[in-house]
Enzyme design. Structure first.
Site, mmCIF file in Angstrom:
data_model
loop_
_atom_site.group_PDB
_atom_site.id
_atom_site.type_symbol
_atom_site.label_atom_id
_atom_site.label_comp_id
_atom_site.label_asym_id
_atom_site.label_seq_id
_atom_site.Cartn_x
_atom_site.Cartn_y
_atom_site.Cartn_z
ATOM 1 N N SER A 29 24.670 -20.393 15.349
ATOM 2 C CA SER A 29 23.907 -20.733 16.416
ATOM 3 C C SER A 29 22.371 -21.343 15.726
ATOM 4 O O SER A 29 21.977 -20.898 14.587
ATOM 5 C CB SER A 29 23.773 -19.755 17.373
ATOM 6 O OG SER A 29 22.574 -19.890 18.427
ATOM 7 N N TYR A 47 21.515 -10.961 18.463
ATOM 8 C CA TYR A 47 22.568 -11.665 18.371
ATOM 9 C C TYR A 47 21.909 -12.977 17.269
ATOM 10 O O TYR A 47 22.643 -13.268 16.406
ATOM 11 C CB TYR A 47 22.380 -12.680 19.669
ATOM 12 C CG TYR A 47 23.267 -13.824 19.626
ATOM 13 C CD1 TYR A 47 24.651 -13.724 19.554
ATOM 14 C CD2 TYR A 47 22.804 -14.998 19.556
ATOM 15 C CE1 TYR A 47 25.466 -14.964 19.734
ATOM 16 C CE2 TYR A 47 23.215 -16.366 19.674
ATOM 17 C CZ TYR A 47 24.741 -16.228 19.705
ATOM 18 O OH TYR A 47 25.449 -17.423 19.683
#
Length: 269
Positions: free
Chosen positions: A145, A158
């Site tokens: 990501s 995350y």
């Protein structure tokens, strides 16, 4: 992964294959002629996805129901990667994010995140690379990501998990390239996958222009893989964002991003 279309019998294993980016990988690879092995927790959805792809494209599609946050689930997929017909492409797509801040979280939830986002990626990559290196052929795409390039979600773990995925992929890719095996980190930005809605993460504060479509992300990822890139960042606006995350002072970044899924509520909720 140098030709536009694979030779007959090329096989891809995709985790998290029934929705979002994983499902788009499955459709686009099936359309290119790849045989598929689909991995997800929900056996019913796996069977439905496999039937649809087989009916539309005529490919061989196998399913492996597995929860990759567990040792048993990882072991089941490892066995498929190391035995049977060879797997030429592994797409480690399965992952999760939590909607609560770290200080309101639990050890169990944070451990599940690490087991799926980090531990499963490590195990399946290692299992896949052995046969690939022995053949001198193969590729691994680890879905990371843009969040991994900087702390864009205050209080969320995350981004840290995705920073590991990107660094891991870059490092391992440097060592496998000489053996003819390519490892690439795919680092998309915010992508419409249905994941946030399914897990109750409120993203209503994010501007519409920031969102990507899963099909566009996957198409660019496959192009970048064929170009030999080690890190793929789809879309020009996220390429600019990554440059900013690497060079802009952290205090400025904190005010630029609106993702507050890990932010503590002042009321203590």
């Amino acid at each position: 992964m140098t030709a536009d279309r694979p030779a007959p019998g090329r096989r891809a294993l995709i985790t998290g294959a029934t929705a979002g980016i994983g499902e788009s990988f499955a459709r686009q690879l099936a359309a290119e002629g790849w045989d598929l092995i689909l991995v997800a927790r929900d056996a019913t959805r796996l069977d439905a996805t496999a039937a649809e792809l087989t009916g539309r494209y005529g490919n061989q599609v196998q399913v492996v129901p597995a929860d990759l946050s567990t040792d048993d689930g990882c072991a089941r997929v490892e066995r498929r990667l190391t035995t049977g017909d060879p797997v030429h492409l592994l797409v480690n797509n399965a992952g999760l994010s939590l909607s609560r801040p770290f200080l309101r979280s639990t050890v169990a939830d944070e451990t599940q995140l690490l087991r799926l986002n980090v531990h499963a990626v490590l195990r399946l990559t290692l299992a896949a690379l052995g046969p690939m290196i022995e053949r001198g052929d193969g590729a691994v795409i680890n879905v990371s990501s843009v969040a991994g390039f900087g702390p864009v979600m205050p209080g969320s773990t995350y981004p840290a998990s995705k920073a590991w995925v990107t660094s891991f992929s870059e490092s391992i890719g440097q060592s496998t390239r000489v053996a003819g095996v390519h490892v690439m980190a795919l680092c998309p930005g915010y992508t419409r996958t249905g994941y946030h809605e399914r897990t109750g993460i409120d993203m209503s504060g994010m501007p519409r222009w920031i969102w990507l479509q899963a099909d566009d992300v996957v198409a660019e990822a496959l192009r970048d893989l064929r170009k030999g890139k080690t890190v793929s960042v789809p879309d020009w606006k996220y390429k600019l964002a990554v440059a900013s995350l690497r060079h802009v002072p952290r205090r400025l970044l904190r005010g630029a991003f609106r993702d507050r899924r890990g932010q503590l509520d002042p009321a203590g909720e």
